[in-house]
Enzyme design. Structure first.
Site, PDB file in Angstrom:
ATOM      1  N   HIS A 169       0.436   0.579   7.688  1.00 17.90           N
ATOM      2  CA  HIS A 169      -0.993   0.436   7.409  1.00 17.90           C
ATOM      3  C   HIS A 169      -1.302  -0.936   6.813  1.00 17.90           C
ATOM      4  O   HIS A 169      -0.436  -1.548   6.176  1.00 17.90           O
ATOM      5  CB  HIS A 169      -1.448   1.497   6.394  1.00 17.90           C
ATOM      6  CG  HIS A 169      -1.570   2.890   6.945  1.00 17.90           C
ATOM      7  ND1 HIS A 169      -1.047   3.987   6.297  1.00 17.90           N
ATOM      8  CD2 HIS A 169      -2.170   3.365   8.067  1.00 17.90           C
ATOM      9  CE1 HIS A 169      -1.323   5.080   7.002  1.00 17.90           C
ATOM     10  NE2 HIS A 169      -1.997   4.726   8.082  1.00 17.90           N
ATOM     11  N   CYS A 256      -1.828   5.793  -0.925  1.00 20.40           N
ATOM     12  CA  CYS A 256      -1.852   6.923   0.031  1.00 20.40           C
ATOM     13  C   CYS A 256      -2.108   8.254  -0.667  1.00 20.40           C
ATOM     14  O   CYS A 256      -2.608   9.202  -0.061  1.00 20.40           O
ATOM     15  CB  CYS A 256      -0.525   7.014   0.772  1.00 20.40           C
ATOM     16  SG  CYS A 256       0.162   5.451   1.302  1.00 20.40           S
TER      17      CYS A 256
HETATM   18  N1  GLY Z   1       4.363   9.425   6.591  1.00 20.28           N
HETATM   19  C1  GLY Z   1       3.128   8.805   6.463  1.00 20.28           C
HETATM   20  C2  GLY Z   1       2.508   8.546   7.759  1.00 20.28           C
HETATM   21  O1  GLY Z   1       3.230   8.177   8.650  1.00 20.28           O
HETATM   22  O2  GLY Z   1       1.365   8.708   7.972  1.00 20.28           O
END
Ligand code: GLY
Length: 265
Positions: A169, A256
């Site tokens: 991300h 996250c």
């Molecule tokens: N494990 C986090 C994701 O890949 O979204």
């Protein structure tokens, strides 16, 4: 300036499920230990509360192994919230699970709904003046364009940028530290996407320290990155280190694990 990009009243978290061992990952370094992850998660929530957050803790969702990473399901702004459309097929259903929780807090809830649109909150960095969205394997141009359309009447300025190749991300590699300052990896800041902001580089070899959060007066960062921590301390931030070894095994970090926001009164 209101500092609305880092001053919040609320956070939403979700308890890790036992299915976390099936969490997505780019490289397999072993499964997360649930008990240790729960201990880190509890520490994270305690620290958010110390920063002044009202924390809403949602129940674990066994059918979604990655659902502890609530940030990917929504974007919360001052004016309203937008439900995302995750680009990972196994995560698509997490967004609908989040919607009722935000509907009860926000009068205005909008939804990324076009079948060709994909966008995850981890690719979105909100600053005081704009919303940077990184195109990635999880977020496409259609998703970014739909977000821009949905938030235009709130006055949002959406800017498309690029998540570095091979990085999950956009915010895997950067964090907002205050209204002018971004903590970033060199590989991301070298793209020029943060021109005009004050930059703090994470220390070489500590790229995983780039995913931190500023919540009111505290900075929450993953433990184990002493040279980057010292740079933040030297810059005057009040830093709290949180264990992240288990989330890191499935490519997760500080941002996250929560949605951070101030619901519209
Ligand atoms: N494990 C986090 C994701 O890949 O979204």
């Amino acid at each position: 300036m209101t500092d609305r990009s880092f001053r919040f009243t609320h956070a939403i978290t979700r308890r890790p499920a036992t299915s976390i061992i099936a969490g997505l990952r780019a490289v397999d370094t072993g499964n997360p230990d649930l008990a240790l992850m729960q201990a880190h998660h509890a520490d994270y929530i305690t620290t958010l509360r110390a920063a002044g957050a009202t924390v809403i803790e949602l129940a674990a969702l066994e059918e979604y192994p990655d659902s502890v990473f609530v940030e990917d399901t929504a974007l919360c702004l001052s004016e309203g919230a937008v439900i995302m459309r995750p680009g990972a097929p196994s995560r698509l259903g997490e967004a609908a699970e989040m919607a009722p929780n935000l509907a009860s807090l926000y009068g205005d809830l909008r939804v990324i709904a076009e079948p060709g649109s994909f966008i995850e909150g981890g690719d979105i960095l909100m600053t005081e003046t704009e919303i940077l969205v990184g195109r990635s394997a999880r977020t496409n141009a259609a998703g970014i364009a739909e977000l821009a359309r949905l938030t235009a009447d709130w006055g949002a300025v959406v800017r498309e940028v690029h998540t570095p190749p091979g990085v999950l991300h956009f915010k895997t590699d950067c964090s907002l530290m205050d209204a002018e300052t971004i903590l970033s990896t060199k590989r991301l800041s070298d793209s020029g996407c943060f021109n005009g902001y004050r930059l703090i580089d994470v220390a070489e070899g500590e790229e995983a320290a780039a995913n931190a959060i500023r919540f009111n007066d505290l900075v929450l960062m993953a433990a184990g990155f002493p040279r980057t921590r010292d740079r933040l301390l030297a810059a005057g931030y009040d830093v709290r280190e949180i264990g992240n070894s288990e989330c890191a095994k499935i490519d997760g970090g500080m941002s996250c694990l929560s949605l951070r926001f101030t619901p519209k009164a």
